[in-house]
Design an enzyme around this catalytic site. Structure first.
Site, PDB file in Angstrom:
ATOM      1  N   ASP A  11     -46.628  75.712  18.084  1.00  0.00           N
ATOM      2  CA  ASP A  11     -45.849  75.987  16.871  1.00  0.00           C
ATOM      3  C   ASP A  11     -46.224  77.365  16.343  1.00  0.00           C
ATOM      4  O   ASP A  11     -47.396  77.629  16.051  1.00  0.00           O
ATOM      5  CB  ASP A  11     -46.146  74.910  15.818  1.00  0.00           C
ATOM      6  CG  ASP A  11     -45.267  75.039  14.580  1.00  0.00           C
ATOM      7  OD1 ASP A  11     -44.393  75.932  14.552  1.00  0.00           O
ATOM      8  OD2 ASP A  11     -45.461  74.260  13.629  1.00  0.00           O
ATOM      9  N   ASP A 106     -39.065  78.203  17.001  1.00  0.00           N
ATOM     10  CA  ASP A 106     -40.493  78.514  16.889  1.00  0.00           C
ATOM     11  C   ASP A 106     -41.405  77.386  17.371  1.00  0.00           C
ATOM     12  O   ASP A 106     -42.595  77.388  17.088  1.00  0.00           O
ATOM     13  CB  ASP A 106     -40.849  78.881  15.449  1.00  0.00           C
ATOM     14  CG  ASP A 106     -40.594  77.741  14.466  1.00  0.00           C
ATOM     15  OD1 ASP A 106     -39.944  76.749  14.848  1.00  0.00           O
ATOM     16  OD2 ASP A 106     -41.031  77.845  13.304  1.00  0.00           O
ATOM     17  N   GLU A 107     -40.868  76.426  18.129  1.00  0.00           N
ATOM     18  CA  GLU A 107     -41.671  75.305  18.618  1.00  0.00           C
ATOM     19  C   GLU A 107     -41.300  74.974  20.063  1.00  0.00           C
ATOM     20  O   GLU A 107     -40.132  75.043  20.441  1.00  0.00           O
ATOM     21  CB  GLU A 107     -41.457  74.056  17.772  1.00  0.00           C
ATOM     22  CG  GLU A 107     -42.010  74.105  16.365  1.00  0.00           C
ATOM     23  CD  GLU A 107     -41.709  72.825  15.611  1.00  0.00           C
ATOM     24  OE1 GLU A 107     -42.631  72.019  15.412  1.00  0.00           O
ATOM     25  OE2 GLU A 107     -40.537  72.625  15.251  1.00  0.00           O
TER      26      GLU A 107
END
Length: 426
Positions: A11, A106-107
């Site tokens: 993350d 973003d993960e």
């Protein structure tokens, strides 16, 4: 013999803010926020901004006093930059395992099955250090036997200084401690309404949720809830998804930076939205058989005349051709648009999607499909290499005065030759 599942959730920390800091190191240690479309709401905050009490999703105008009083640096969202930085992060992660599920911008989930559990924390630290070195983006990593537990671990790793950004819940005793620390509302897949219901029943932590009877969970949350609880117990129910399923519909809509009052500007906006939607269509190798165009005025301005309408078009031949879709969308916009109204928003929806290889032609179709397919391939290739608007249809307009407000947008450092980072020697 099958390997025991082991997942790592990577993350990116405060991703939009981190992207801005990569190209402006002077922002380190300063409060920074990024805004949503049209500079409306706060969608990303640095830790320093969070400490000032600035809330996620808070309208910018409400936080303006706090922002100005504390010297908070504000950026308009730069999705071109963020998207490119995201691709760089994921390309780096792919060097550590062949199986990567991109969960969001973003993960990502990594498959670490087969790695020695004694060394998995060190491997996570190596991943973290490499991503930081190669992209400049700081990440937190949660490691566990299930994806839901990996999300819990990642959440703790982001805010706990003790674990130095990497938390492995396969270490004896760590899982129970992490679940005790995690509020039930922070469990992956539990929304606000369900959180209120569970807290009302005395279930306040992830550990308490993991200990609830399956029958009661099935009544409250259905079979998906039962699987979630099993995942909290360490039983893998959600495997890695290495390829996203094709979308069943594609929507592109935006609020205008200022009210649109002329048909020409409206047709420009609709053409621009069609172009973005058609690109997404081609990326998943699909064609659309149905097109919907809608537009609306500002429903909050009750003293002004209101208009909210949509028109749907059944396409004669399912297509992914931008020019063809613009033609039908433009005709739909002409049917909807009314003079004397101040339009706030418009959008385009593509539905009845099917694989491009299964497209059914029409005997009366006069369009040279092979030629237009080559044209779209060339258009996409040039724009992918030189920037998203290097080549575009004239119907989209050039000035686009109706486009979203982005007064504080940073340059597109990595995707535009004219906006490369400048380094000056003193």
């Amino acid at each position: 013999m099958s390997l025991s599942p082991l997942f790592a959730l990577v993350d990116c920390n405060n991703f939009y803010v981190s992207c801005e800091r990569v190209f402006n190191p002077q922002l380190e240690g300063k409060p920074v926020v990024a805004l949503s479309n049209n500079d409306g709401c706060i969608v990303a905050r640095s830790n320093e901004a969070k400490a000032l009490g600035i809330k996620m999703g808070e309208p910018f105008f409400k936080a303006r006093d706090v922002i100005e009083r504390n010297g908070v640096v504000v950026f308009s969202s730069n999705y071109t930059l963020y998207g490119d930085m995201s691709r760089r992060v994921f390309a780096t992660l792919a060097r550590f395992t062949p199986e990567v599920e991109i969960y969001s911008i973003d993960e990502a989930f990594l498959n670490l099955a087969g790695f020695e559990k004694d060394n998995v924390t060190a491997y996570g630290q190596r991943i973290r250090a490499t991503v930081k070195q190669w992209t400049g983006i700081p990440v937190s990593i949660g490691i566990a036997e299930t994806k839901t537990l990996a999300k819990v671990a990642g959440h703790v790793a982001k805010y706990s200084a003790k674990v130095e950004g990497v938390l492995d819940l396969t270490i004896p005793g760590y899982r129970k401690k992490a679940l005790t620390m995690t509020h039930v509302g922070d469990v992956w897949g539990i929304g606000r309404r369900l959180t209120r219901r569970l807290v009302g029943k005395g279930i306040k932590t992830a550990l308490q949720l993991s200990e609830v009877d399956d029958g009661w969970i099935r009544k409250q949350m259905g079979i998906v809830g039962v699987r979630m609880v099993h995942e909290l117990r360490g039983i893998c129910c959600f495997p890695l998804k290495l390829s996203a399923p094709p979308k069943k519909g594609i929507t592109c809509s935006r609020s205008f930076g200022r009210p649109v009052t002329t048909l020409n500007e409206m047709k420009e906006a609709v053409a621009a939205y069609v172009s973005r939607a058609a690109l997404e269509l081609r990326k998943q190798n699909s064609v659309a058989g149905h097109l919907t165009v809608y537009m609306m005025t500002n429903r909050f301005k009750v003293k002004e005349p209101l208009h909210n309408e949509e028109v749907s078009v059944k396409l004669p031949v399912a297509t992914d051709n931008t020019g063809e879709l613009i033609h039908y969308a433009s005709g739909a916009a002409e049917k909807i648009f009314k003079v004397g109204y101040k339009y706030k928003k418009a959008g385009v929806i593509l539905t009845e999607l099917s694989p491009a290889c299964q497209s059914q032609t029409d005997m009366f179709d006069s369009l040279d499909r092979n030629r237009t397919e080559k044209l779209m391939t060339t258009l996409d290739s040039v724009n992918a290499c030189m920037g998203s608007r290097t080549l575009q249809f004239a119907a989209q307009g050039t000035a686009q005065p109706w486009s979203m407000r982005c007064e504080k947008r940073s340059p597109s450092y990595t995707t535009n030759w004219n906006e490369l980072l400048e380094v000056k020697a003193s």
